[in-house]
Motif scaffolding. Structure first.
Motif, PDB file in Angstrom:
ATOM      1  N   ARG A  14       0.817  -1.214   0.000  1.00 49.66           N
ATOM      2  CA  ARG A  14       0.000   0.000   0.000  1.00 49.66           C
ATOM      3  C   ARG A  14       0.849   1.262   0.000  1.00 49.66           C
ATOM      4  NH1 ARG A  14      -4.808  -1.400   4.417  1.00 49.66           N
ATOM      5  NH2 ARG A  14      -5.648  -3.236   3.334  1.00 49.66           N
ATOM      6  N   LYS A  15       2.135   1.107   0.213  1.00 52.55           N
ATOM      7  CA  LYS A  15       3.021   2.259   0.328  1.00 52.55           C
ATOM      8  C   LYS A  15       3.955   2.399  -0.873  1.00 52.55           C
ATOM      9  CE  LYS A  15       3.036   2.111   5.382  1.00 52.55           C
ATOM     10  NZ  LYS A  15       3.876   2.033   6.609  1.00 52.55           N
ATOM     11  N   GLY A  16       3.776   1.557  -1.876  1.00 55.93           N
ATOM     12  CA  GLY A  16       4.650   1.603  -3.036  1.00 55.93           C
ATOM     13  C   GLY A  16       4.389   2.812  -3.915  1.00 55.93           C
ATOM     14  N   LYS A  17       5.271   2.992  -4.911  1.00 56.36           N
ATOM     15  CA  LYS A  17       5.151   4.122  -5.828  1.00 56.36           C
ATOM     16  C   LYS A  17       4.015   3.943  -6.831  1.00 56.36           C
ATOM     17  CE  LYS A  17      10.055   5.407  -5.665  1.00 56.36           C
ATOM     18  NZ  LYS A  17      11.297   5.589  -6.459  1.00 56.36           N
ATOM     19  N   ILE A  18       3.527   2.714  -6.961  1.00 56.83           N
ATOM     20  CA  ILE A  18       2.506   2.426  -7.970  1.00 56.83           C
ATOM     21  C   ILE A  18       1.265   1.858  -7.285  1.00 56.83           C
ATOM     22  CG2 ILE A  18       1.991   1.188 -10.098  1.00 56.83           C
ATOM     23  CD1 ILE A  18       4.943   0.999 -10.657  1.00 56.83           C
ATOM     24  N   LYS A  19       0.092   2.397  -7.618  1.00 56.51           N
ATOM     25  CA  LYS A  19      -1.167   1.948  -7.063  1.00 56.51           C
ATOM     26  C   LYS A  19      -1.920   1.104  -8.096  1.00 56.51           C
ATOM     27  CE  LYS A  19      -0.317   4.495  -3.449  1.00 56.51           C
ATOM     28  NZ  LYS A  19       0.158   3.864  -2.202  1.00 56.51           N
ATOM     29  N   ALA A  20      -2.511   0.007  -7.634  1.00 53.75           N
ATOM     30  CA  ALA A  20      -3.247  -0.878  -8.536  1.00 53.75           C
ATOM     31  C   ALA A  20      -4.423  -0.166  -9.191  1.00 53.75           C
ATOM     32  CB  ALA A  20      -3.732  -2.109  -7.777  1.00 53.75           C
ATOM     33  N   SER A  21      -4.980   0.846  -8.536  1.00 50.85           N
ATOM     34  CA  SER A  21      -6.131   1.571  -9.075  1.00 50.85           C
ATOM     35  C   SER A  21      -5.815   2.335 -10.357  1.00 50.85           C
ATOM     36  CB  SER A  21      -6.667   2.551  -8.024  1.00 50.85           C
ATOM     37  OG  SER A  21      -5.657   3.473  -7.641  1.00 50.85           O
ATOM     38  N   LEU A  22      -4.523   2.504 -10.642  1.00 47.96           N
ATOM     39  CA  LEU A  22      -4.120   3.195 -11.870  1.00 47.96           C
ATOM     40  C   LEU A  22      -4.444   2.400 -13.124  1.00 47.96           C
ATOM     41  CD1 LEU A  22      -0.572   4.560 -10.928  1.00 47.96           C
ATOM     42  CD2 LEU A  22      -2.650   5.908 -11.235  1.00 47.96           C
ATOM     43  N   PHE A  23      -4.687   1.096 -12.967  1.00 53.29           N
ATOM     44  CA  PHE A  23      -4.719   0.235 -14.138  1.00 53.29           C
ATOM     45  C   PHE A  23      -6.126  -0.203 -14.540  1.00 53.29           C
ATOM     46  CE2 PHE A  23      -0.520  -0.393 -12.079  1.00 53.29           C
ATOM     47  CZ  PHE A  23       0.189   0.358 -12.998  1.00 53.29           C
ATOM     48  N   GLN A  24      -7.094   0.687 -14.301  1.00 53.57           N
ATOM     49  CA  GLN A  24      -8.431   0.484 -14.846  1.00 53.57           C
ATOM     50  C   GLN A  24      -8.395   0.773 -16.350  1.00 53.57           C
ATOM     51  OE1 GLN A  24     -11.832   1.875 -12.294  1.00 53.57           O
ATOM     52  NE2 GLN A  24     -10.195   3.042 -11.314  1.00 53.57           N
ATOM     53  N   PRO A  25      -9.316   0.178 -17.120  1.00 52.05           N
ATOM     54  CA  PRO A  25      -9.279   0.343 -18.577  1.00 52.05           C
ATOM     55  C   PRO A  25      -9.295   1.807 -19.018  1.00 52.05           C
ATOM     56  CG  PRO A  25     -10.819  -1.390 -17.980  1.00 52.05           C
ATOM     57  CD  PRO A  25     -10.390  -0.739 -16.697  1.00 52.05           C
ATOM     58  N   LEU A  26      -8.388   2.125 -19.906  1.00 53.60           N
ATOM     59  CA  LEU A  26      -8.247   3.419 -20.580  1.00 53.60           C
ATOM     60  C   LEU A  26      -7.866   4.560 -19.647  1.00 53.60           C
ATOM     61  CD1 LEU A  26     -11.045   3.299 -23.304  1.00 53.60           C
ATOM     62  CD2 LEU A  26      -8.737   2.341 -23.312  1.00 53.60           C
ATOM     63  N   THR A  27      -7.353   4.239 -18.460  1.00 56.56           N
ATOM     64  CA  THR A  27      -6.783   5.270 -17.597  1.00 56.56           C
ATOM     65  C   THR A  27      -5.546   5.860 -18.270  1.00 56.56           C
ATOM     66  OG1 THR A  27      -7.574   4.163 -15.595  1.00 56.56           O
ATOM     67  CG2 THR A  27      -5.779   5.736 -15.331  1.00 56.56           C
ATOM     68  N   GLN A  28      -5.395   7.169 -18.163  1.00 58.26           N
ATOM     69  CA  GLN A  28      -4.231   7.845 -18.736  1.00 58.26           C
ATOM     70  C   GLN A  28      -3.206   8.090 -17.626  1.00 58.26           C
ATOM     71  OE1 GLN A  28      -5.085  11.067 -21.551  1.00 58.26           O
ATOM     72  NE2 GLN A  28      -7.222  10.418 -21.583  1.00 58.26           N
ATOM     73  N   VAL A  29      -2.014   7.572 -17.827  1.00 63.34           N
ATOM     74  CA  VAL A  29      -0.974   7.619 -16.805  1.00 63.34           C
ATOM     75  C   VAL A  29       0.322   8.186 -17.380  1.00 63.34           C
ATOM     76  CG1 VAL A  29      -1.928   5.639 -15.542  1.00 63.34           C
ATOM     77  CG2 VAL A  29      -0.198   5.253 -17.326  1.00 63.34           C
ATOM     78  N   GLU A  30       1.203   8.574 -16.475  1.00 61.24           N
ATOM     79  CA  GLU A  30       2.594   8.840 -16.826  1.00 61.24           C
ATOM     80  C   GLU A  30       3.423   7.766 -16.151  1.00 61.24           C
ATOM     81  OE1 GLU A  30       4.888  12.845 -17.137  1.00 61.24           O
ATOM     82  OE2 GLU A  30       5.292  12.050 -15.132  1.00 61.24           O
ATOM     83  N   LEU A  31       4.266   7.094 -16.898  1.00 61.08           N
ATOM     84  CA  LEU A  31       5.003   5.982 -16.322  1.00 61.08           C
ATOM     85  C   LEU A  31       6.493   6.091 -16.614  1.00 61.08           C
ATOM     86  CD1 LEU A  31       5.684   3.750 -18.826  1.00 61.08           C
ATOM     87  CD2 LEU A  31       3.197   3.557 -18.703  1.00 61.08           C
ATOM     88  N   VAL A  32       7.255   5.500 -15.720  1.00 57.54           N
ATOM     89  CA  VAL A  32       8.701   5.370 -15.887  1.00 57.54           C
ATOM     90  C   VAL A  32       8.997   3.883 -15.951  1.00 57.54           C
ATOM     91  CG1 VAL A  32      10.974   5.828 -14.906  1.00 57.54           C
ATOM     92  CG2 VAL A  32       9.115   7.484 -14.581  1.00 57.54           C
ATOM     93  N   ALA A  33       9.685   3.452 -17.006  1.00 58.68           N
ATOM     94  CA  ALA A  33       9.903   2.022 -17.204  1.00 58.68           C
ATOM     95  C   ALA A  33      11.239   1.757 -17.878  1.00 58.68           C
ATOM     96  CB  ALA A  33       8.772   1.429 -18.047  1.00 58.68           C
ATOM     97  N   ASN A  34      11.737   0.569 -17.636  1.00 59.36           N
ATOM     98  CA  ASN A  34      12.907   0.075 -18.364  1.00 59.36           C
ATOM     99  C   ASN A  34      12.428  -0.608 -19.637  1.00 59.36           C
ATOM    100  OD1 ASN A  34      14.991   0.852 -16.597  1.00 59.36           O
ATOM    101  ND2 ASN A  34      14.550  -0.873 -15.240  1.00 59.36           N
ATOM    102  N   HIS A  35      12.834  -0.113 -20.785  1.00 59.59           N
ATOM    103  CA  HIS A  35      12.456  -0.691 -22.070  1.00 59.59           C
ATOM    104  C   HIS A  35      13.656  -1.402 -22.691  1.00 59.59           C
ATOM    105  CE1 HIS A  35       8.700   1.991 -23.041  1.00 59.59           C
ATOM    106  NE2 HIS A  35       8.553   1.258 -21.963  1.00 59.59           N
ATOM    107  N   LYS A  36      13.530  -2.711 -22.826  1.00 56.63           N
ATOM    108  CA  LYS A  36      14.574  -3.473 -23.523  1.00 56.63           C
ATOM    109  C   LYS A  36      14.286  -3.571 -25.016  1.00 56.63           C
ATOM    110  CE  LYS A  36      15.658  -6.278 -19.462  1.00 56.63           C
ATOM    111  NZ  LYS A  36      15.732  -7.655 -18.900  1.00 56.63           N
ATOM    112  N   ASP A  37      12.989  -3.351 -25.377  1.00 57.65           N
ATOM    113  CA  ASP A  37      12.566  -3.349 -26.783  1.00 57.65           C
ATOM    114  C   ASP A  37      12.917  -4.643 -27.496  1.00 57.65           C
ATOM    115  OD1 ASP A  37      11.494  -0.759 -26.596  1.00 57.65           O
ATOM    116  OD2 ASP A  37      13.445   0.151 -26.968  1.00 57.65           O
ATOM    117  N   LYS A  38      12.669  -5.770 -26.826  1.00 56.33           N
ATOM    118  CA  LYS A  38      12.922  -7.079 -27.414  1.00 56.33           C
ATOM    119  C   LYS A  38      11.637  -7.902 -27.560  1.00 56.33           C
ATOM    120  CE  LYS A  38      17.694  -7.429 -25.758  1.00 56.33           C
ATOM    121  NZ  LYS A  38      18.665  -8.232 -24.955  1.00 56.33           N
ATOM    122  N   GLY A  39      10.490  -7.216 -27.420  1.00 55.31           N
ATOM    123  CA  GLY A  39       9.223  -7.916 -27.557  1.00 55.31           C
ATOM    124  C   GLY A  39       8.848  -8.728 -26.344  1.00 55.31           C
TER     125      GLY A  39
END
Length: 239
Positions: free
Chosen positions: A43-68
């Motif tokens: 409950r104290k993490g940087k990411i909340k599960a409620s962010l991931f409802q359908p078509l929610t608009q977010v700003e995210l920081v991620a590691n992209h390896k771009d390998k599919g």
């Protein structure tokens, strides 16, 4: 590579006890699938599960390896708070349906700024408007222009619409030519934008019939397109 980008959530799926697998259409990298660790437990993490409802608009920081493969999401925050899309039962049903359509149609891991802008703006309009019973129809029709099979309007006065060629014509030339009441509906919607959508008057029968025409059009032009499972729920909520 560490990326900061806007994204629109298309789906989320529980993985293990506390993780989520989240599919997003991102502004900078197109379609991406992320592993979000521990989001269902902490409950104290940087990411909340409620962010991931359908078509929610977010700003995210991620590691992209771009390998599919699965990418790793490090941070996420709400970008555009919706006022009604996830609380109004009619709108939330439409959102669930459109998210499923987008999962079936967006496949490329590359940026598509015009498409992203269309999604961003149309969802914002739908959230702000009081009532828009035909929003999903105009949305699906306009989406075809970003997918490469928007109808050719040059012969728009002709009485037949050819689903295979996407053209209006004088006579039927194959079994996928339409001559019924859906043709004038299509003609009217082609000349409509979201701000004038209230001028389009349709009853439940014509709305359902035109939606099936659009889905048939998608099936013809997109290999592997599947009719959304949420279609039955959408039809029920409009009945």
């Amino acid at each position: 590579m560490l990326i900061t980008t806007k994204g629109i959530v298309l789906s989320s799926l529980k993985y293990g006890e506390a993780d989520l697998i989240v599919k997003c259409f991102t502004e900078k990298s197109g379609l991406k699938t992320y592993l979000v660790r521990g989001v269902l437990k902490s409950r104290k993490g940087k990411i909340k599960a409620s962010l991931f409802q359908p078509l929610t608009q977010v700003e995210l920081v991620a590691n992209h390896k771009d390998k599919g493969t699965l990418e790793y999401m490090r941070e996420a925050k709400l970008l555009t708070p919706y006022q009604s899309l996830h609380t109004d039962i009619l709108k939330s049903t439409v959102v669930m349906f459109l998210a499923e359509v987008l999962r079936n149609t967006i496949k490329e891991e590359e940026p598509n700024l015009p498409l992203y802008g269309f999604l961003e703006n149309s969802l914002g309009w739908f959230d702000a408007t009081g009532s828009a019973a035909n929003f999903h129809l105009l949305f699906l029709l306009k989406l075809t222009s970003y997918l490469g099979f928007y109808p050719d309007e040059s012969q728009g006065d002709e009485p037949v619409f050819n689903l295979i060629d996407g053209t209006f014509q004088t006579i039927k030339t194959n079994n996928e030519c339409v001559t019924d009441e859906n043709v004038p509906v299509l003609r009217q919607l082609l000349g409509t934008d979201f701000d004038t959508l209230s001028n389009v008057k349709m009853n439940q029968i014509s709305r359902t019939g035109f939606l099936f025409l659009l889905l048939n059009y998608y099936e013809i032009h997109l290999q592997g397109f599947r009719r959304p499972k949420s279609l039955a729920v959408l039809n029920e909520i409009y009945s």
